[in-house]
Design an enzyme around this catalytic site. Sequence first.
Site, mmCIF file in Angstrom:
data_model
loop_
_atom_site.group_PDB
_atom_site.id
_atom_site.type_symbol
_atom_site.label_atom_id
_atom_site.label_comp_id
_atom_site.label_asym_id
_atom_site.label_seq_id
_atom_site.Cartn_x
_atom_site.Cartn_y
_atom_site.Cartn_z
ATOM 1 N N PHE A 129 -3.283 7.963 9.217
ATOM 2 C CA PHE A 129 -2.093 7.693 8.403
ATOM 3 C C PHE A 129 -2.155 8.550 7.155
ATOM 4 C CE2 PHE A 129 0.424 5.583 5.146
ATOM 5 C CZ PHE A 129 1.628 5.440 5.810
ATOM 6 N N ASP A 214 -8.478 12.947 3.238
ATOM 7 C CA ASP A 214 -7.431 12.127 2.627
ATOM 8 C C ASP A 214 -8.103 10.879 2.061
ATOM 9 O OD1 ASP A 214 -5.441 10.336 1.997
ATOM 10 O OD2 ASP A 214 -4.305 10.610 3.849
ATOM 11 N N LYS A 243 -3.144 5.778 -4.426
ATOM 12 C CA LYS A 243 -3.301 4.327 -4.525
ATOM 13 C C LYS A 243 -3.992 3.802 -5.798
ATOM 14 C CE LYS A 243 -2.340 2.867 0.113
ATOM 15 N NZ LYS A 243 -2.260 3.908 1.147
HETATM 16 C C1 PLP Z 1 -1.312 4.792 1.743
HETATM 17 C C2 PLP Z 1 -1.802 6.056 2.286
HETATM 18 C C3 PLP Z 1 -1.031 7.235 2.218
HETATM 19 C C4 PLP Z 1 0.390 7.258 1.738
HETATM 20 O O1 PLP Z 1 0.540 6.902 0.394
HETATM 21 P P1 PLP Z 1 1.982 6.594 -0.202
HETATM 22 O O2 PLP Z 1 1.712 6.418 -1.661
HETATM 23 O O3 PLP Z 1 2.496 5.367 0.474
HETATM 24 O O4 PLP Z 1 2.836 7.767 0.080
HETATM 25 C C5 PLP Z 1 -1.614 8.398 2.663
HETATM 26 N N1 PLP Z 1 -2.860 8.429 3.152
HETATM 27 C C6 PLP Z 1 -3.624 7.323 3.224
HETATM 28 C C7 PLP Z 1 -5.012 7.424 3.756
HETATM 29 C C8 PLP Z 1 -3.115 6.099 2.809
HETATM 30 O O5 PLP Z 1 -3.854 4.999 2.922
#
Ligand code: PLP
Length: 390
Positions: A129, A214, A243
Amino acid sequence: MFPVVMPTYARADVAFERGEGAYLWSTDGRRFLDFGSGVAVTSLGHCHPHLVSALQAQAGKLWHTSNLYRVPGQEKVAAKLVANTFADTVFFCNSGAEANECAIKMARKYHYDSGNPEKVEIICATGAFHGRTLGTIAAGGQEKHLKGFAPVMPGFVHVPFGNLNELRAAITPQTAAILVEPVQGEGGVVAGDPDYLKRLRATADEFGVLLIFDEVQTGMGRTGPLFAYEWTCVTPDIMPVAKGLGGGFPVGACLATAAAAKGLSAGAHGSTFGGNPLAMAAADAVLDVMLEPGFLDGAKAMAAKLRQGVEAVCGQFPKVIEQVRGVGMLIGLKCLIPNTELQAKLMANGLLTVGAGDNVVRLLPPLIIRDAEIEEALDILTRTLSEVNK
Ligand SMILES: *Cc1c(COP(=O)(O)O)cnc(C)c1O
């Protein structure tokens, strides 16, 4: 009538009016222990006094000037991130998806500027994700996020997370980068084996491709150290973060080595809001607290305690919980009943959690929890699991 707020979320029917530390109070007067942290965001709990005063002070001075001018807050936060990571340089944005977009653009521009314009493809992991923009749903590669939004942006290939041979076999002369989450969060709390992550570095070096971790969810102390790559003994070239970075204020950042970022010169990328003074005051205050000597070690000790307790409780209910997994304060309960059902029952008993793929319930407590909150969470978990076990 069509809802005035676009119905893109399956929301629980509760609203909150106040938060303090690990607790939230709903508009109907109930108190909840917040082990969701707004999806791994409010990592210092709600209304942390240092964050409140930093934002209040900044709110009375200056909110926004744009990136047409220097922003001292960006220079300060970037210097702190650089001093405490592998990175040499930081781009500020407003979300995790944007941080990943920056990473993807950076990887392509790096190869373009290196005289290899054919290197555009990013190898990603199944179950990943990376956000909900057109680029990041293509990177995530999940049917449930892509369906109905064709054409899928080209340039992403997917291999099973954790399988090095398949990843190596997927590398071609068009490969620009490898993009993985050190621990897949939304995908169901699947931790990458440190050895696998280490080998990704060696593989990237061998083929001359960039390595992107990420750390939008795993960063900012969520798995123990400030960033999860620290437990792998290797460093990525590029690292999207978001986050927990703003403690609840929307802030994203893309960290990189100077070499990887060489293509992002003036005009190559941008954001109107990215890194504005208000956002930087929030991120700076979060880093103040997290970099305080002993803070992350303390959180790590609490995470170990929580994990031990959760495993002990879940071990008593093998018909409900199949497995406890994850790292640090990113814990996944792999369920044998629908995760949504367990989540709803935990909430009814006063504990907020977050769902994930693979029928997992995520525990994402704020890093400031102490013994009392852990005990309360374990009590609620025990009570709830006994209820559903009947
Ligand atoms: C939450 C998340 C995203 C996306 O972040 P948003 O602020 O919702 O755009 C991307 N990568 C990872 C690993 C995430 O947990």
